[in-house]
Design a protein around this motif. Structure first.
Motif, PDB file in Angstrom:
ATOM      1  N   THR A 210      -1.951  13.651  -1.970  1.00  0.00           N
ATOM      2  CA  THR A 210      -3.284  13.106  -1.949  1.00  0.00           C
ATOM      3  C   THR A 210      -4.176  14.167  -2.339  1.00  0.00           C
ATOM      4  N   PRO A 211      -5.365  13.336  -2.702  1.00  0.00           N
ATOM      5  CA  PRO A 211      -6.554  15.143  -3.390  1.00  0.00           C
ATOM      6  C   PRO A 211      -6.967  15.374  -2.367  1.00  0.00           C
ATOM      7  N   SER A 212      -7.047  14.966  -0.654  1.00  0.00           N
ATOM      8  CA  SER A 212      -7.696  15.772   0.063  1.00  0.00           C
ATOM      9  C   SER A 212      -6.804  14.928   1.542  1.00  0.00           C
ATOM     10  N   PRO A 213      -6.363  14.768   2.472  1.00  0.00           N
ATOM     11  CA  PRO A 213      -6.654  14.834   4.123  1.00  0.00           C
ATOM     12  C   PRO A 213      -7.224  13.530   4.327  1.00  0.00           C
ATOM     13  N   GLU A 214      -8.551  13.160   4.263  1.00  0.00           N
ATOM     14  CA  GLU A 214      -8.496  12.022   4.486  1.00  0.00           C
ATOM     15  C   GLU A 214      -8.422  10.597   3.109  1.00  0.00           C
ATOM     16  N   ASN A 220      -0.951   6.530   0.810  1.00  0.00           N
ATOM     17  CA  ASN A 220      -0.176   7.030   1.329  1.00  0.00           C
ATOM     18  C   ASN A 220       0.617   5.416   2.416  1.00  0.00           C
ATOM     19  N   TRP A 221      -0.389   4.195   2.038  1.00  0.00           N
ATOM     20  CA  TRP A 221      -0.398   3.289   2.594  1.00  0.00           C
ATOM     21  C   TRP A 221       0.563   2.512   2.691  1.00  0.00           C
ATOM     22  N   ARG A 222       1.697   2.347   1.948  1.00  0.00           N
ATOM     23  CA  ARG A 222       3.573   2.429   2.455  1.00  0.00           C
ATOM     24  C   ARG A 222       3.949   3.111   3.530  1.00  0.00           C
ATOM     25  N   LEU A 223       3.647   3.386   4.796  1.00  0.00           N
ATOM     26  CA  LEU A 223       4.253   4.771   5.752  1.00  0.00           C
ATOM     27  C   LEU A 223       3.521   3.864   6.952  1.00  0.00           C
ATOM     28  N   TYR A 224       2.070   3.266   6.799  1.00  0.00           N
ATOM     29  CA  TYR A 224       0.864   2.750   7.602  1.00  0.00           C
ATOM     30  C   TYR A 224       1.213   1.176   8.242  1.00  0.00           C
ATOM     31  N   ARG A 225       1.210   0.895   9.008  1.00  0.00           N
ATOM     32  CA  ARG A 225       1.667  -0.068  10.245  1.00  0.00           C
ATOM     33  C   ARG A 225       1.023  -1.376   9.651  1.00  0.00           C
TER      34      ARG A 225
END
Length: 440
Positions: A210-214, A220-225
């Motif tokens: 990712t370019p920045s934490p925000e 990485n949307w695949r990792l979050y419900r």
């Protein structure tokens, strides 16, 4: 390598023509009725016409679709949309003549756009699809249909109350070895289907820089419900669709176990899943996936009392087989580059010294096997064919029979699988999400 690349390039140039030829076969149409909308005759009738399409989502999968669209004679990419400048710029380099926007509603208001291709995170599929149908656009959306059961039902109902074309990227439905293999199953080659075993194994964390934490949850949307159904919606959706296609029925109860076994990096979705789907007649689908070991690769096995069909590799085995040894033919085929991805290990290519099963090819000629390791897409897996069929439908307005229904069935099964794992209970298929297409 050069020979394999030549085979791939030839396949990419001819896939649309081959699809039309397959769609002209009455026997194949009985197994895959959705092909009726893209026969060779219908393609000829629309020769020279263009489907003006816009990409909504221009990340890795969106750019994969762009490469395929550039090979389709009746496709014209007129607009590109993304909220990330880097993605939009990369896509624009591929299609310099396309307009670029950052708000998908601008695309929906554009009268020069016939259809939209949605390659955004799963959590946005329902909203964009419903808005696009409401705006009168034809829609092609990446799998899965939606993130929730209610969203799936809303899309299904909206589709049945409009005249628009709607496709989901269930590419196995347009993969030649799957089409022919399912036809052979339905004609009784492997006898009565007594069970199904599907698995998909990878060894990768599924995480992207990712370019920045925000931007973490967006990239990485695949990792979050809040935005993903994890392995079930991303991988199992394809394989469960094959099972409903083969049987023509839906399982009535679901049970399963899932957990984060290896990738303990603050992700919320499981990295290992085991789900069993049981039909009223006692048959089951056994589904397993994990992403910390790739040894077994990917297989879609249909088990019959007279044989086994591995659709993922376009091979079948017979329980009672008097054929002469086929191993030399297989070795020659591999040597000549007919198979572009051969797993290094696993039962699908067992040496004959380890058992009596002899592999038989579903198709003659080149067979392109997806080993399941790519997270973006591979050539000649049906993705090119299904998006070509969508462009054809954008021109004619003809819907592809059963595509939406099959996508609905597979997505609902994935979401119920997640529900069974989350609640650690046996889930009964809910009445409110049954549709007339389903048989139990």
């Amino acid at each position: 390598m050069a020979e394999t690349e030549n085979i791939n390039n030839t396949g990419r140039r001819s896939f649309l023509k081959e699809l039309g030829a397959m769609a002209g076969s009455a026997a194949l149409l009985s197994a895959a009725p959705w092909l009726a909308s893209c026969t060779d005759e219908k393609q000829k009738q629309t020769a020279g016409e263009k489907a003006r399409v816009a990409l909504i989502g221009t990340g890795s999968r969106g750019q994969y679709h762009i490469h395929n669209l550039l090979d389709i004679p009746n496709a014209e990419i007129v607009a590109l949309c993304d909220i990330f400048p880097d993605h939009l710029e990369a896509a624009h380099r591929l299609v310099p003549g396309a307009r670029t926007v950052t708000d998908y509603r601008t695309v929906l208001d554009d009268k020069d756009v016939d259809g939209v291709i949605i390659a955004t995170p799963l959590g946005t599929h329902a909203r964009i699809t419903l808005d696009a149908l409401d705006a009168g656009k034809h829609v092609f959306c990446e799998k899965a249909m939606a993130l929730t059961l209610d969203e799936c039902r809303r899309i299904y109902d909206a589709y049945n109350n409009c005249d628009n074309v709607l496709y989901y990227c269930m590419q196995r439905m347009y993969d030649k070895k799957y089409i022919k293999g399912v036809q052979m199953i339905k004609e009784g080659l492997i006898g009565d289907v007594v069970g199904m075993r599907c698995h998909w194994f990878r060894n990768a964390d599924w995480r992207r820089p990712t370019p920045s934490p925000e931007h973490e949850r967006l990239i990485n949307w695949r990792l979050y419900r809040e935005s993903s159904g994890g392995l079930m919606t991303e991988l199992a959706s394809h394989q469960l669709e094959v099972c409903s296609w083969v049987t023509g029925k839906m399982p009535s109860t679901i049970m399963g176990m899932g957990d984060i076994v290896f990738w303990k990096d603050s992700r919320e979705v499981y990295d290992a899943v085991n789900v069993v789907y049981k039909y009223k007649d006692g048959r089951t689908i056994s589904y397993e996936s994990l992403i910390s070991n790739k040894y077994n690769g990917m297989e879609d096995q249909i088990l019959g009392n007279k044989g086994t069909m591995d659709l993922a590799k376009g091979i079948y085995y017979l329980e009672e087989d008097n054929s002469k040894s086929g191993i030399q033919q297989l070795i020659t085929s591999v040597r000549d580059g007919l198979f572009n991805a051969i797993p290094a290990a696993g039962p699908s290519w067992r040496p004959e010294t380890q058992g009596a099963y002899i592999p038989h090819a579903v198709l003659s000629g080149p067979v392109h096997v997806n080993h399941g390791q790519s997270t973006t897409g591979v050539s000649l897996d049906g993705s090119e064919d299904i998006i070509a069929a969508f462009c054809q439908s954008c021109i004619t307005g003809e819907r592809a029979e059963n595509v939406v229904e099959e996508a609905y069935c597979s997505t609902v099964l994935c979401l119920l699988g997640n529900q069974a794992m989350d609640t650690q209970s046996i889930v009964t298929f809910p009445e409110e999400y049954k549709i007339p297409y389903m048989s139990f």
